[in-house]
Write a protein that holds these residues in place. Structure first.
Motif, short mmCIF file in Angstrom:
data_model
loop_
_atom_site.label_atom_id
_atom_site.label_comp_id
_atom_site.label_asym_id
_atom_site.label_seq_id
_atom_site.Cartn_x
_atom_site.Cartn_y
_atom_site.Cartn_z
N ALA A 155 0.83 -1.21 0.00
CA ALA A 155 0.00 0.00 0.00
C ALA A 155 0.86 1.26 0.00
O ALA A 155 0.48 2.28 -0.57
CB ALA A 155 -0.93 0.00 1.21
N ALA A 156 2.03 1.19 0.62
CA ALA A 156 2.93 2.34 0.65
C ALA A 156 3.51 2.63 -0.72
O ALA A 156 3.94 3.75 -1.00
CB ALA A 156 4.05 2.10 1.65
N ALA A 157 3.53 1.64 -1.60
CA ALA A 157 4.10 1.81 -2.93
C ALA A 157 3.09 2.34 -3.94
O ALA A 157 3.45 2.66 -5.07
CB ALA A 157 4.66 0.48 -3.42
N LEU A 158 1.82 2.45 -3.56
CA LEU A 158 0.80 2.98 -4.46
C LEU A 158 1.01 4.47 -4.68
O LEU A 158 1.62 5.14 -3.84
CB LEU A 158 -0.59 2.74 -3.88
N PRO A 159 0.48 5.02 -5.79
CA PRO A 159 0.62 6.46 -6.02
C PRO A 159 0.12 7.29 -4.84
O PRO A 159 0.72 8.30 -4.49
CB PRO A 159 -0.23 6.70 -7.27
N GLU A 160 -0.96 6.85 -4.21
CA GLU A 160 -1.42 7.48 -2.97
C GLU A 160 -1.14 6.50 -1.85
O GLU A 160 -1.79 5.47 -1.74
CB GLU A 160 -2.92 7.78 -3.04
N ASP A 161 -0.14 6.79 -1.03
CA ASP A 161 0.29 5.89 0.05
C ASP A 161 -0.87 5.63 1.00
O ASP A 161 -1.35 6.55 1.67
CB ASP A 161 1.47 6.52 0.79
N ARG A 162 -1.33 4.40 1.07
CA ARG A 162 -2.46 4.01 1.93
C ARG A 162 -2.00 3.25 3.17
O ARG A 162 -2.82 2.72 3.91
CB ARG A 162 -3.43 3.13 1.12
N SER A 163 -0.70 3.19 3.41
CA SER A 163 -0.20 2.37 4.51
C SER A 163 -0.65 2.86 5.88
O SER A 163 -1.00 2.04 6.74
CB SER A 163 1.32 2.25 4.46
#
Length: 183
Positions: A155-163
């Protein structure tokens, strides 16, 4: 006994390699030596193979992460200590997976095997502190928690960090109630 300049060279090589490999997993050993300000002979004397260097870089990150647990517990309430430490764990997992080209399947397996026990031990210590304080459910299992962190680095690697929102959900689950829920 290792001379002070040799220790400094090793530390500098590891820091440079850590940064260089995170930026580009294909960075050559010679480029790392050059950026570290050492000759290739010094690099290869300390790390005879690329895999040895990558493993040493990951071990450095792992050691720092494990060693940080007491400081987190001393300076934060248990749930916040777990949050801060887990954020660092997610960053380390992302860096490990970001090495991409630098990790052979065998090295990836070796890193996983080498890190599992110490990471579970650190999570156990953090969860136990929370359980003792009554802040974390008594049935919280460190193995389950580690499995959940696998989703966090992705999730941290997504364009919007969702971590962080996902970590909030995990921590809410760990702190909800006082024990195992029945369906």
């Amino acid at each position: 006994m290792v001379r002070a300049d040799a220790r400094e060279n090793r530390a500098r090589i590891l820091e440079v390699a850590r940064q260089a490999l995170a930026e580009d997993g294909g960075t050559s050993m010679n480029q790392i030596a050059q950026r570290a300000g050492v000759g290739p002979g010094t690099l290869y004397r300390n790390y005879p193979t690329r895999e040895a260097l990558v493993l040493a870089v990951y071990q450095l990150d792992l050691d720092r992460l494990i060693d940080a647990v007491p400081a987190y517990l001393e300076s934060h309430p248990p749930v916040e200590a777990l949050r801060g430490w887990t954020t660092e764990l997610v960053d380390a997992m992302r860096r490990k997976h970001g090495l991409g080209d630098a990790l052979s399947p065998g090295l990836h397996q070796s890193i996983t095997e080498r890190s599992y026990g110490p990471v579970i031990g650190a999570i156990t210590r953090l969860l136990d502190a929370g359980k003792a304080a009554g802040a974390i459910r008594p049935d919280a299992d460190p193995r389950d928690f580690l499995q959940l962190t696998g989703a966090l680095w992705r999730a941290a690697a997504l364009p919007e960090d969702r971590s962080q929102p996902m970590l909030d959900l995990i921590l809410d689950g760990l702190t909800a109630g006082t024990g195992r829920r029945t369906p």
